[in-house]
Design a protein around this motif. Structure first.
Motif: not given
Length: 352
Positions: A78-95
């Motif tokens: 779960g890569e983060t930028t500050g306190e937020n997840l990088h948007p690629v993480v949602r795609e990784l979880v989807g896969k």
């Protein structure tokens, strides 16, 4: 020739670690206190006579077939930028959910031995609560959180120790990270620690009949699509390009957050941040829903003004192909394609 450590002879004395001039021998928790060779090993053999137990040996082939039953489930970084997840993480979880046979109704399902397996995630930072909570809303079963003030900035060595520690607790069959600057730095370090394979910049992930992950990625400048498997080791590591997988949908959370102990070994780092500055906001063609693209057919640099004007009229952005970047007509961050940005717009108009 390769160097290996025979755990049946090793007494965990640590003499070999002190003898290595390259810092290539580590004592890490995931190996139950036994020494482990890392990527810095030059196979010089200095450690061999230093070992009083004759536990370090030279062998021709260190390949071993692992017990695949001992490695189950999928772990997402779960890569983060500050306190937020990088948007690629949602795609990784989807896969990951798709591979586990838990994608939403109507989505393409991957059939294989991973059906119904657990999908976990790991987050590392100085304030992980928001990111961990968001991961649960995507349907993740468990989120392993490593939170400490020392993790306010990305440090590849510290993050690698935490990541490896999570893998040691979970024993996942598959580990997915984003093909970002952070993921591309972290994944090779961790996969090397675990002596397992890594496929970078994947554009497709499926399971074969044997339950191995078939990792598809472009090769030879995109002229072929290579299919790579890691049949003899676990976990199977892959970094995945942004904007190539379907995102996980928001669901009612059912999982939980596990707060992991942060040790001195995890905090210790050879990297010292000096300063940090935020980049000024800029347009990102990867996020654009409408793209107007100029290709090699353009006759002059001024032709791009028409491309840009049309993009603005449509409420989108303009982009270019590689030849125009090489000609100096546009910056590299405007390039689409295998050697540029991966895009997934709703409307794409290309002027070839």
């Amino acid at each position: 020739m390769a160097i290996a450590i025979d755990q049946n002879r090793c007494n965990k004395c640590g003499v070999c670690k002190k003898a290595c001039p390259f810092g290539a021998i580590e004592i890490i928790d995931i190996a139950n206190g036994y020494p482990v060779l890392n990527a810095a090993c030059k196979m010089c053999g200095i450690c061999i006579p230093a070992c009083r137990q004759s536990a370090i040996i030279e062998i021709d082939d260190v390949r071993q077939v692992v017990d695949k039953e001992a490695w189950q489930g999928i772990l997402v970084f779960g890569e983060t930028t500050g306190e937020n997840l990088h948007p690629v993480v949602r795609e990784l979880v989807g896969k990951a959910l798709q591979l586990a046979g838990r994608a939403p109704a109507g989505a393409d399902m991957t059939q294989g031995d991973m059906a119904g397996c657990e999908v976990s995630a790991v987050v590392i930072g100085n304030c992980t609560g928001h990111a961990a909570g968001e991961l649960l809303t995507y349907g993740v079963d468990k989120v392993f959180s490593y939170e400490h003030d020392a993790f306010g900035y990305f440090k590849a060595d510290s993050f690698a120790v935490c990541f490896a520690d999570a893998i040691g607790h979970i024993h996942p069959a598959i580990v997915l990270t984003g093909a970002t600057s952070v993921g591309r730095s972290l994944a090779p370090r961790v996969s090397t620690r675990l002596r397992t394979g890594l496929t970078a910049d994947c554009t497709g992930l499926e399971l074969n009949k044997e339950g191995d992950l078939v990792q598809t990625r472009p090769a030879f400048g995109g002229n072929i699509m290579a299919e790579i498997i890691t049949p003899n080791s676990r976990p199977q590591f892959a970094t995945v390009r942004y904007k190539v997988m379907d995102q996980a949908e928001i669901v009612k959370p059912h999982g939980g957050i596990i707060h992991m102990a942060v040790t001195e070994a995890m905090i210790r780092s050879g990297i010292e941040p000096v300063s940090a500055e935020s980049k000024p906001p800029a347009e990102n063609i990867s996020e654009a829903e409408i793209l107007v693209v100029g290709g090699k057919g353009l006759k002059a640099k001024d032709d791009l003004k028409m491309i840009s004007a049309l993009a603005e009229k449509l409420g989108g952005q303009y982009a270019v192909t590689r030849p125009l970047v090489e000609a100096g007509w546009a910056p590299q961050n405007r390039q689409i394609g295998l050697s540029g940005r991966t895009v997934k717009p709703k409307l794409l108009i290309t002027f070839g």
